[in-house]
Scaffold this motif. Structure first.
Motif, PDB file in Angstrom:
ATOM      1  N   LEU A  25       4.859   4.953  -3.990  1.00 38.58           N
ATOM      2  CA  LEU A  25       4.856   6.220  -4.721  1.00 38.58           C
ATOM      3  C   LEU A  25       3.497   6.900  -4.622  1.00 38.58           C
ATOM      4  O   LEU A  25       3.395   8.120  -4.670  1.00 38.58           O
ATOM      5  CB  LEU A  25       5.187   5.959  -6.189  1.00 38.58           C
ATOM      6  CG  LEU A  25       6.594   5.417  -6.458  1.00 38.58           C
ATOM      7  CD1 LEU A  25       6.735   5.065  -7.933  1.00 38.58           C
ATOM      8  CD2 LEU A  25       7.640   6.439  -6.056  1.00 38.58           C
ATOM      9  N   GLY A  26       2.443   6.090  -4.492  1.00 35.84           N
ATOM     10  CA  GLY A  26       1.095   6.650  -4.376  1.00 35.84           C
ATOM     11  C   GLY A  26       1.000   7.655  -3.240  1.00 35.84           C
ATOM     12  O   GLY A  26       0.357   8.697  -3.371  1.00 35.84           O
ATOM     13  N   ALA A  64       0.817  -1.208   0.000  1.00 40.82           N
ATOM     14  CA  ALA A  64       0.000   0.000   0.000  1.00 40.82           C
ATOM     15  C   ALA A  64       0.853   1.262   0.000  1.00 40.82           C
ATOM     16  O   ALA A  64       0.613   2.198  -0.765  1.00 40.82           O
ATOM     17  CB  ALA A  64      -0.942  -0.013   1.205  1.00 40.82           C
ATOM     18  N   TYR A  66       4.632   2.954 -13.164  1.00 38.48           N
ATOM     19  CA  TYR A  66       5.136   3.016 -11.791  1.00 38.48           C
ATOM     20  C   TYR A  66       6.657   2.853 -11.786  1.00 38.48           C
ATOM     21  O   TYR A  66       7.379   3.537 -11.077  1.00 38.48           O
ATOM     22  CB  TYR A  66       4.490   1.879 -11.010  1.00 38.48           C
ATOM     23  CG  TYR A  66       4.452   2.051  -9.515  1.00 38.48           C
ATOM     24  CD1 TYR A  66       3.433   2.771  -8.909  1.00 38.48           C
ATOM     25  CD2 TYR A  66       5.426   1.470  -8.704  1.00 38.48           C
ATOM     26  CE1 TYR A  66       3.379   2.913  -7.536  1.00 38.48           C
ATOM     27  CE2 TYR A  66       5.374   1.605  -7.338  1.00 38.48           C
ATOM     28  CZ  TYR A  66       4.346   2.330  -6.754  1.00 38.48           C
ATOM     29  OH  TYR A  66       4.293   2.468  -5.401  1.00 38.48           O
ATOM     30  N   PHE A  89      -6.100   3.302  -5.415  1.00 36.86           N
ATOM     31  CA  PHE A  89      -4.695   3.170  -5.811  1.00 36.86           C
ATOM     32  C   PHE A  89      -3.793   3.064  -4.591  1.00 36.86           C
ATOM     33  O   PHE A  89      -2.960   2.175  -4.492  1.00 36.86           O
ATOM     34  CB  PHE A  89      -4.292   4.390  -6.662  1.00 36.86           C
ATOM     35  CG  PHE A  89      -2.910   4.299  -7.239  1.00 36.86           C
ATOM     36  CD1 PHE A  89      -2.711   3.825  -8.526  1.00 36.86           C
ATOM     37  CD2 PHE A  89      -1.798   4.700  -6.506  1.00 36.86           C
ATOM     38  CE1 PHE A  89      -1.428   3.742  -9.069  1.00 36.86           C
ATOM     39  CE2 PHE A  89      -0.519   4.615  -7.036  1.00 36.86           C
ATOM     40  CZ  PHE A  89      -0.340   4.137  -8.326  1.00 36.86           C
ATOM     41  N   SER A 130      -3.863  -0.115  -2.782  1.00 32.97           N
ATOM     42  CA  SER A 130      -3.590  -1.272  -3.659  1.00 32.97           C
ATOM     43  C   SER A 130      -4.840  -2.107  -3.919  1.00 32.97           C
ATOM     44  O   SER A 130      -4.755  -3.326  -4.072  1.00 32.97           O
ATOM     45  CB  SER A 130      -2.522  -2.200  -3.057  1.00 32.97           C
ATOM     46  OG  SER A 130      -1.330  -1.524  -2.869  1.00 32.97           O
ATOM     47  N   SER A 141       3.835  -6.346  -5.751  1.00 30.46           N
ATOM     48  CA  SER A 141       2.447  -6.796  -5.596  1.00 30.46           C
ATOM     49  C   SER A 141       1.628  -6.520  -6.853  1.00 30.46           C
ATOM     50  O   SER A 141       0.558  -7.090  -7.036  1.00 30.46           O
ATOM     51  CB  SER A 141       1.798  -6.127  -4.384  1.00 30.46           C
ATOM     52  OG  SER A 141       1.553  -4.768  -4.630  1.00 30.46           O
TER      53      SER A 141
HETATM   54  N1  TRP Z   1      -0.500   1.277  -3.468  1.00 28.42           N
HETATM   55  C1  TRP Z   1       0.784   1.458  -4.089  1.00 28.42           C
HETATM   56  C2  TRP Z   1       1.205   2.911  -3.892  1.00 28.42           C
HETATM   57  O1  TRP Z   1       0.472   3.670  -3.317  1.00 28.42           O
HETATM   58  C3  TRP Z   1       0.784   1.046  -5.539  1.00 28.42           C
HETATM   59  C4  TRP Z   1       0.152  -0.286  -5.769  1.00 28.42           C
HETATM   60  C5  TRP Z   1       0.633  -1.513  -5.410  1.00 28.42           C
HETATM   61  C6  TRP Z   1      -1.109  -0.501  -6.348  1.00 28.42           C
HETATM   62  N2  TRP Z   1      -0.272  -2.480  -5.748  1.00 28.42           N
HETATM   63  C7  TRP Z   1      -1.356  -1.883  -6.317  1.00 28.42           C
HETATM   64  C8  TRP Z   1      -2.055   0.371  -6.880  1.00 28.42           C
HETATM   65  C9  TRP Z   1      -2.555  -2.392  -6.808  1.00 28.42           C
HETATM   66  C10 TRP Z   1      -3.242  -0.159  -7.368  1.00 28.42           C
HETATM   67  C11 TRP Z   1      -3.491  -1.520  -7.322  1.00 28.42           C
HETATM   68  O2  TRP Z   1       2.245   3.301  -4.301  1.00 28.42           O
END
Ligand code: TRP
Length: 450
Positions: free
Chosen positions: A27-28, A24, A110, A230, A233, A327
């Motif tokens: 980068l988000g 989770a 990403y 996002f 995740s 992931s």
């Molecule tokens: N959540 C991660 C972030 O914030 C990115 C990520 C990993 C993701 N797995 C995911 C986003 C699945 C969407 C779906 O950087």
């Protein structure tokens, strides 16, 4: 049910929490949250985002973990088995497929941005930003993204790193995350401390936390909702496949809450570290994907031991991105191993290659092809919009509908095993009604249908 996944299992609840938090937090939180908050006017956007995290994200996360653990396979096969168990249409398997495609698409860009973070490790360490001005930092960033070869090299390196971990099994990273996540949190707190001293802290707090709804349009609401998926995740199978490796006894609900809280804390801290710098230097909050690369280096260039802290910061950011990227591809790799009887290694090489190739499109969209636009969006913007704003909310919606309407109450109750009946009722109400209705309303609003 006491099935165990063929791909292995987490050693403990803590291991799962760490891995899921690792997925989770990435980068988000540190790159994307600040820049989309800046683009969408601040407070009102943040408020909608927080609402989406807790009213939609947490219940869907519990649902997604539960589906994974019940099925114990890659999301595609899990959905097939669970649809069968519930006597529902096998078409539900498509949810797994859409997730796999979304994962490829997200990882393809990403990885490019994670490459920027890697490049910045070297740049900060070399002292490039010592005593630099806001203009200087901006032009350094501009020159960097104008160079496709550099971006491609870093993107390639990051993809290799990601696939190396996935090839060994995603459980390889669980020990590293235990130290790196707290370290990242600590550095963020330090940066916020620095930002507090700079004078524009109040302005930043106001910007982030006093909502002005006139600054938020329906497109912004969709972005806030999409980002909630996002950043947690959710909606494409990452959390589902991690759930497949979760031991049976672990309580799912409290785990989902912990992950969401940790994720939110990191995002808000990142905002509090970045916006004071934006305001004190008169920068543009809505300047886009380069925001953290054009602000944080100013701080590192000015503070004492800035080169050291800055290097640490970008190293940790790369690790956070790394534990997220694995992931994104795990659902595809798990499926290839299950259905194509490939070795993990081969599965990684193929899926890594495809992702890397698509990533070249993003690399070029920041320089050579930056003028080629579809609906006023570059290739990168299109991918980001399609995945975060459309595919993930649709995936999340389907997960909610499946868990709330298709699976029987007996099964969901047994699998979730909440300690209070009221909590189960609340969860069921949220996934049956609140999440699906909210997602549909936000969609309809965004296309001006209501
Ligand atoms: N959540 C991660 C972030 O914030 C990115 C990520 C990993 C993701 N797995 C995911 C986003 C699945 C969407 C779906 O950087």
């Amino acid at each position: 049910m006491n099935k165990v996944s063929q791909h292995g299992q987490w050693s403990s609840r803590l291991a799962f929490v760490l891995a899921a938090t690792g997925s989770a937090v990435g980068l988000g939180n540190i790159w994307k949250f600040p820049y989309i908050t800046g683009e969408n006017g601040g407070g009102a956007f943040v408020l909608v985002y927080l609402l989406c995290i807790f009213a939609i994200g947490v219940p869907i996360m519990a649902a997604e973990i539960m589906l994974g653990r019940r099925g114990r396979k890659s999301p595609i096969n899990t959905m097939r088995d669970l649809a069968k168990e519930a006597g529902a249409n096998p078409f539900w398997k498509t949810l797994g497929w859409v997730g796999v495609v979304a994962g490829f698409l997200i990882l393809s860009y990403y990885s490019v941005i994670a490459g920027w973070a890697m490049a910045y490790v070297v740049r900060v360490a070399s002292g490039m930003f010592e005593g630099v001005t806001a203009d200087g930092v901006g032009s350094i960033f501009g020159q960097f993204v104008a160079d496709p070869e550099k971006l491609l090299a870093w993107h390639s390196l990051f993809m290799i790193l990601t696939m190396l971990v996935v090839a060994r099994g995603v459980k390889g990273l669980e020990r590293a995350v235990k130290f790196l996540m707290p370290a990242l949190l600590l550095l963020l707190v330090l940066l916020v401390g620095y930002a507090m001293d700079q004078g524009a802290f109040r302005q930043a707090v106001n910007f982030l936390f006093s909502p002005d709804f006139s600054k938020l349009n329906s497109e912004g609401v969709l972005t806030a909702m999409g980002h909630a998926f996002f950043t947690l995740s959710l909606g494409m199978g990452s959390i589902m496949v991690y759930g497949a490796y979760l031991p049976s006894k672990v309580s799912i609900g409290s785990t989902a809450v912990i992950i969401a809280l940790a994720d939110t804390a990191v995002a808000l801290l990142a905002g509090l570290a970045i916006f004071p710098i934006v305001f004190i230097h008169g920068l543009e909050p809505g300047s886009g994907p380069g925001l953290i690369f054009q602000t944080l280096p100013i701080a590192f260039g000015q503070m004492e031991y800035g080169a050291f802290f800055g290097t640490m910061f970008f190293v940790l950011l790369v690790f956070a991105a790394w534990s997220s990227s694995i992931s994104l591809i795990e659902p595809a790799v798990a499926w290839l191993v299950e259905n194509r009887k490939m070795s993990r290694m081969r599965a990684c090489i193929w899926s890594g290659l495809v992702t890397w190739l698509v990533g070249i499109g993003t690399v070029l969209s920041f320089n050579i092809t930056s003028d080629i636009k579809f609906f006023d969006k570059t290739f990168f913007d299109v991918l980001d919009y399609l995945t975060a704003n459309i595919m993930l909310p649709l995936g999340g919606l389907s997960i909610a509908v499946f868990a709330g309407w298709v699976m029987t109450k007996e099964v969901t109750k047994e699998e979730l095993n909440f300690n209070k009946p009221a909590v189960f009722k609340a969860w069921l109400f949220l996934v049956k009604y609140v999440s699906p209705v909210a997602v549909v309303i936000v969609f309809l609003k965004a296309v001006n249908l209501i």
